[in-house]
Design a protein around this motif. Structure first.
Motif, PDB file in Angstrom:
ATOM      1  N   ASP A  47       0.923  -1.334   0.115  1.00  0.00           N
ATOM      2  CA  ASP A  47       0.007   0.035   0.019  1.00  0.00           C
ATOM      3  C   ASP A  47       0.890   1.244  -0.053  1.00  0.00           C
ATOM      4  OD1 ASP A  47      -2.087  -1.539   0.207  1.00  0.00           O
ATOM      5  OD2 ASP A  47      -2.658  -1.447   2.123  1.00  0.00           O
ATOM      6  N   THR A  48       1.894   1.256   0.894  1.00  0.00           N
ATOM      7  CA  THR A  48       2.834   2.181   0.826  1.00  0.00           C
ATOM      8  C   THR A  48       3.489   2.648  -0.672  1.00  0.00           C
ATOM      9  OG1 THR A  48       3.156   1.960   3.047  1.00  0.00           O
ATOM     10  CG2 THR A  48       4.687   3.381   1.939  1.00  0.00           C
ATOM     11  N   THR A  49       3.887   1.470  -1.359  1.00  0.00           N
ATOM     12  CA  THR A  49       4.646   1.691  -2.626  1.00  0.00           C
ATOM     13  C   THR A  49       3.555   2.168  -3.663  1.00  0.00           C
ATOM     14  OG1 THR A  49       5.797  -0.365  -1.854  1.00  0.00           O
ATOM     15  CG2 THR A  49       5.655   0.332  -4.233  1.00  0.00           C
ATOM     16  N   LEU A  50       2.321   1.704  -3.371  1.00  0.00           N
ATOM     17  CA  LEU A  50       1.266   2.220  -4.523  1.00  0.00           C
ATOM     18  C   LEU A  50       0.796   3.546  -4.311  1.00  0.00           C
ATOM     19  CD1 LEU A  50      -1.289  -1.148  -4.461  1.00  0.00           C
ATOM     20  CD2 LEU A  50       0.280  -0.196  -6.176  1.00  0.00           C
ATOM     21  N   ARG A  51       0.883   3.851  -2.985  1.00  0.00           N
ATOM     22  CA  ARG A  51       0.725   5.251  -2.493  1.00  0.00           C
ATOM     23  C   ARG A  51       1.671   6.201  -3.252  1.00  0.00           C
ATOM     24  NH1 ARG A  51      -0.518   4.460   2.098  1.00  0.00           N
ATOM     25  NH2 ARG A  51      -2.858   4.179   1.865  1.00  0.00           N
ATOM     26  N   ALA A  52       2.866   5.966  -2.947  1.00  0.00           N
ATOM     27  CA  ALA A  52       4.067   6.630  -3.529  1.00  0.00           C
ATOM     28  C   ALA A  52       4.220   6.790  -4.911  1.00  0.00           C
ATOM     29  CB  ALA A  52       5.390   5.977  -2.884  1.00  0.00           C
ATOM     30  N   LYS A  53       3.608   5.481  -5.539  1.00  0.00           N
ATOM     31  CA  LYS A  53       3.693   5.554  -7.269  1.00  0.00           C
ATOM     32  C   LYS A  53       2.516   6.349  -7.616  1.00  0.00           C
ATOM     33  CE  LYS A  53       5.596   1.039  -7.876  1.00  0.00           C
ATOM     34  NZ  LYS A  53       5.232  -0.507  -8.835  1.00  0.00           N
ATOM     35  N   SER A  54       1.222   6.599  -7.141  1.00  0.00           N
ATOM     36  CA  SER A  54       0.189   7.135  -7.379  1.00  0.00           C
ATOM     37  C   SER A  54       0.562   8.512  -7.527  1.00  0.00           C
ATOM     38  CB  SER A  54      -1.193   6.880  -6.862  1.00  0.00           C
ATOM     39  OG  SER A  54      -0.920   7.208  -5.355  1.00  0.00           O
ATOM     40  N   TYR A  55       1.248   9.058  -6.509  1.00  0.00           N
ATOM     41  CA  TYR A  55       1.269  10.363  -6.220  1.00  0.00           C
ATOM     42  C   TYR A  55       2.767  10.954  -6.885  1.00  0.00           C
ATOM     43  CZ  TYR A  55      -2.072  10.641  -2.631  1.00  0.00           C
ATOM     44  OH  TYR A  55      -3.280  10.596  -1.841  1.00  0.00           O
ATOM     45  N   GLY A  56       3.845  10.200  -7.253  1.00  0.00           N
ATOM     46  CA  GLY A  56       5.103  10.383  -7.487  1.00  0.00           C
ATOM     47  C   GLY A  56       5.614   9.987  -8.965  1.00  0.00           C
ATOM     48  N   GLN A  57       4.560   9.078  -9.450  1.00  0.00           N
ATOM     49  CA  GLN A  57       5.055   8.360 -10.948  1.00  0.00           C
ATOM     50  C   GLN A  57       3.831   8.828 -11.852  1.00  0.00           C
ATOM     51  OE1 GLN A  57       5.171   4.411 -10.989  1.00  0.00           O
ATOM     52  NE2 GLN A  57       5.631   4.154 -13.221  1.00  0.00           N
ATOM     53  N   PRO A  58       4.324   9.691 -12.866  1.00  0.00           N
ATOM     54  CA  PRO A  58       3.201  10.429 -13.954  1.00  0.00           C
ATOM     55  C   PRO A  58       3.030   9.180 -14.752  1.00  0.00           C
ATOM     56  CG  PRO A  58       5.460  11.056 -14.222  1.00  0.00           C
ATOM     57  CD  PRO A  58       5.727  10.212 -12.865  1.00  0.00           C
ATOM     58  N   GLY A  59       1.889   9.489 -15.678  1.00  0.00           N
ATOM     59  CA  GLY A  59       1.660   8.593 -16.550  1.00  0.00           C
ATOM     60  C   GLY A  59       0.753   7.437 -16.267  1.00  0.00           C
ATOM     61  N   VAL A  60       0.961   6.381 -17.297  1.00  0.00           N
ATOM     62  CA  VAL A  60       0.110   5.194 -16.983  1.00  0.00           C
ATOM     63  C   VAL A  60       0.478   4.483 -15.830  1.00  0.00           C
ATOM     64  CG1 VAL A  60      -0.537   2.812 -17.941  1.00  0.00           C
ATOM     65  CG2 VAL A  60       0.038   4.919 -19.657  1.00  0.00           C
ATOM     66  N   GLY A  61       1.761   4.606 -15.285  1.00  0.00           N
ATOM     67  CA  GLY A  61       2.202   3.936 -14.081  1.00  0.00           C
ATOM     68  C   GLY A  61       1.327   4.313 -12.826  1.00  0.00           C
ATOM     69  N   GLY A  62       1.396   5.686 -12.973  1.00  0.00           N
ATOM     70  CA  GLY A  62       0.718   6.438 -11.572  1.00  0.00           C
ATOM     71  C   GLY A  62      -0.780   5.952 -11.659  1.00  0.00           C
ATOM     72  N   GLU A  63      -1.453   6.069 -12.903  1.00  0.00           N
ATOM     73  CA  GLU A  63      -2.885   5.738 -12.804  1.00  0.00           C
ATOM     74  C   GLU A  63      -3.229   4.400 -12.592  1.00  0.00           C
ATOM     75  OE1 GLU A  63      -4.544   6.721 -16.462  1.00  0.00           O
ATOM     76  OE2 GLU A  63      -3.714   8.818 -16.414  1.00  0.00           O
ATOM     77  N   LEU A  64      -2.360   3.400 -12.866  1.00  0.00           N
ATOM     78  CA  LEU A  64      -2.660   2.015 -12.421  1.00  0.00           C
ATOM     79  C   LEU A  64      -2.692   1.865 -10.929  1.00  0.00           C
ATOM     80  CD1 LEU A  64      -0.620  -0.058 -15.207  1.00  0.00           C
ATOM     81  CD2 LEU A  64      -2.989   0.114 -14.994  1.00  0.00           C
ATOM     82  N   ALA A  65      -1.352   2.370 -10.437  1.00  0.00           N
ATOM     83  CA  ALA A  65      -1.055   2.436  -8.856  1.00  0.00           C
ATOM     84  C   ALA A  65      -2.336   2.895  -8.239  1.00  0.00           C
ATOM     85  CB  ALA A  65       0.008   3.137  -8.571  1.00  0.00           C
ATOM     86  N   GLN A  66      -2.883   3.953  -8.876  1.00  0.00           N
ATOM     87  CA  GLN A  66      -4.194   4.813  -8.130  1.00  0.00           C
ATOM     88  C   GLN A  66      -5.400   3.877  -8.109  1.00  0.00           C
ATOM     89  OE1 GLN A  66      -4.383   7.734  -6.386  1.00  0.00           O
ATOM     90  NE2 GLN A  66      -6.391   7.101  -6.018  1.00  0.00           N
ATOM     91  N   LEU A  67      -5.498   2.992  -9.431  1.00  0.00           N
ATOM     92  CA  LEU A  67      -6.452   2.155  -9.448  1.00  0.00           C
ATOM     93  C   LEU A  67      -6.626   1.008  -8.350  1.00  0.00           C
ATOM     94  CD1 LEU A  67      -7.014   1.796 -13.127  1.00  0.00           C
ATOM     95  CD2 LEU A  67      -8.575   2.942 -11.618  1.00  0.00           C
ATOM     96  N   ARG A  68      -5.274   0.580  -8.153  1.00  0.00           N
ATOM     97  CA  ARG A  68      -5.075  -0.649  -7.481  1.00  0.00           C
ATOM     98  C   ARG A  68      -5.151  -0.165  -5.844  1.00  0.00           C
ATOM     99  NH1 ARG A  68       0.421  -3.722  -7.648  1.00  0.00           N
ATOM    100  NH2 ARG A  68      -1.078  -5.244  -6.038  1.00  0.00           N
ATOM    101  N   LEU A  69      -4.969   1.084  -5.451  1.00  0.00           N
ATOM    102  CA  LEU A  69      -4.946   1.639  -4.226  1.00  0.00           C
ATOM    103  C   LEU A  69      -6.330   1.633  -3.953  1.00  0.00           C
ATOM    104  CD1 LEU A  69      -3.398   2.537  -1.795  1.00  0.00           C
ATOM    105  CD2 LEU A  69      -3.335   4.903  -2.657  1.00  0.00           C
ATOM    106  N   SER A  70      -6.957   2.497  -4.692  1.00  0.00           N
ATOM    107  CA  SER A  70      -8.618   2.604  -4.524  1.00  0.00           C
ATOM    108  C   SER A  70      -9.226   1.208  -4.275  1.00  0.00           C
ATOM    109  CB  SER A  70      -9.177   3.338  -5.654  1.00  0.00           C
ATOM    110  OG  SER A  70     -10.530   3.466  -5.445  1.00  0.00           O
ATOM    111  N   LEU A  71      -8.999   0.205  -5.434  1.00  0.00           N
ATOM    112  CA  LEU A  71      -9.733  -0.845  -5.279  1.00  0.00           C
ATOM    113  C   LEU A  71      -9.413  -1.845  -3.595  1.00  0.00           C
ATOM    114  CD1 LEU A  71     -11.064  -3.437  -6.591  1.00  0.00           C
ATOM    115  CD2 LEU A  71      -8.894  -4.395  -7.433  1.00  0.00           C
TER     116      LEU A  71
END
Length: 243
Positions: A47-71
């Motif tokens: 969860d910490t890794t996904l949260r970091a990716k959703s805020y710090g990684q732009p593009g497709v990777g960040g959106e995928l991380a945001q979807l996984r974190l929300s789910l």
């Protein structure tokens, strides 16, 4: 003697079997505790890794991380709420069964999103994002609906119980103050019998003085012949003297 030895042997075997069973149970419980701790630690790291990716990684990777974190957040919150509520409300068992079926789709989607994070063809992944978002919204919306329905049900029961408790407390408080009720009832009866008691003080005094000045009427009754009315101008009869 042989019977005693046989009994002692059976007791020893029973104690050894009991010790082995207790050891297996303790080891199993310890293993489950360790596995649960490792799972929770792994989940926290993910969860910490996904949260970091959703805020710090732009593009497709960040959106995928945001979807996984929300789910994952929605599914975990619903699971905790239903499992905690089913222990007190057995009717939530059906809701928990539906959630278990929903969890299958949630796990499949999470695995798919996780695999797409390492997909080198970002263009293809970007083209699939709208469908992935729609699936994520469907699952999270259903999970949220189950969670909030369970919470509303628990709150409704709590409100009903509180209302009943307040009514019972009011009745008990009234019963405890029985002397206050008994004191108010005679006062009300006295006021009903004496309507002038609630009048103004000056009005009451004037009414009393007026009643004192008025002569009290005589009773309309026949005069008692045995009563001889005397007046001041009459003389007392002299007693007869005997010669």
């Amino acid at each position: 003697m042989e019977a005693v030895i046989l009994i002692l042997g059976l007791l020893v075997v029973a104690f050894m079997a009991l010790g082995v069973y207790a050891t297996v149970k303790v080891v199993g419980a310890a293993r489950r505790g360790v596995d649960r701790t490792i799972t929770q630690a792994r989940r926290t790291v993910e969860d910490t890794t996904l949260r970091a990716k959703s805020y710090g990684q732009p593009g497709v990777g960040g959106e995928l991380a945001q979807l996984r974190l929300s789910l994952r957040t929605s599914m975990r919150a619903t699971q905790d709420a239903l499992r905690a509520g089913v222990t007190e409300d057995a009717s939530l068992a059906e809701s928990l069964s539906l959630f278990d079926r929903l969890s299958v789709h949630g796990r499949e989607l999470d695995e798919e999103l996780k695999a797409l994070e390492h997909e080198p063809d970002k263009t293809t992944v970007a083209s699939r994002l709208p469908g992935l978002k729609e699936r994520t919204e469907q699952i999270t919306r259903s999970a949220d609906a189950l969670r909030w329905a369970a919470r509303d049900r628990a709150r409704k029961f709590a409100d009903d119980d509180l209302s009943t408790l307040n009514a019972q407390i009011d009745m008990e408080a009234g019963a405890l103050r029985h002397w206050d009720t008994a004191a108010r009832e005679p006062a009300g009866e006295a006021r009903s019998q004496n309507p002038g008691a609630d009048a103004a003080p000056g009005e009451h005094e004037r009414r009393t003085a007026h009643q004192e000045r008025r002569p009290s009427p005589e009773a309309i009754t026949a005069r008692d012949p045995r009563r001889n009315t005397t007046y001041p101008w009459q003389k007392n009869a002299r007693p007869e003297t005997s010669n």
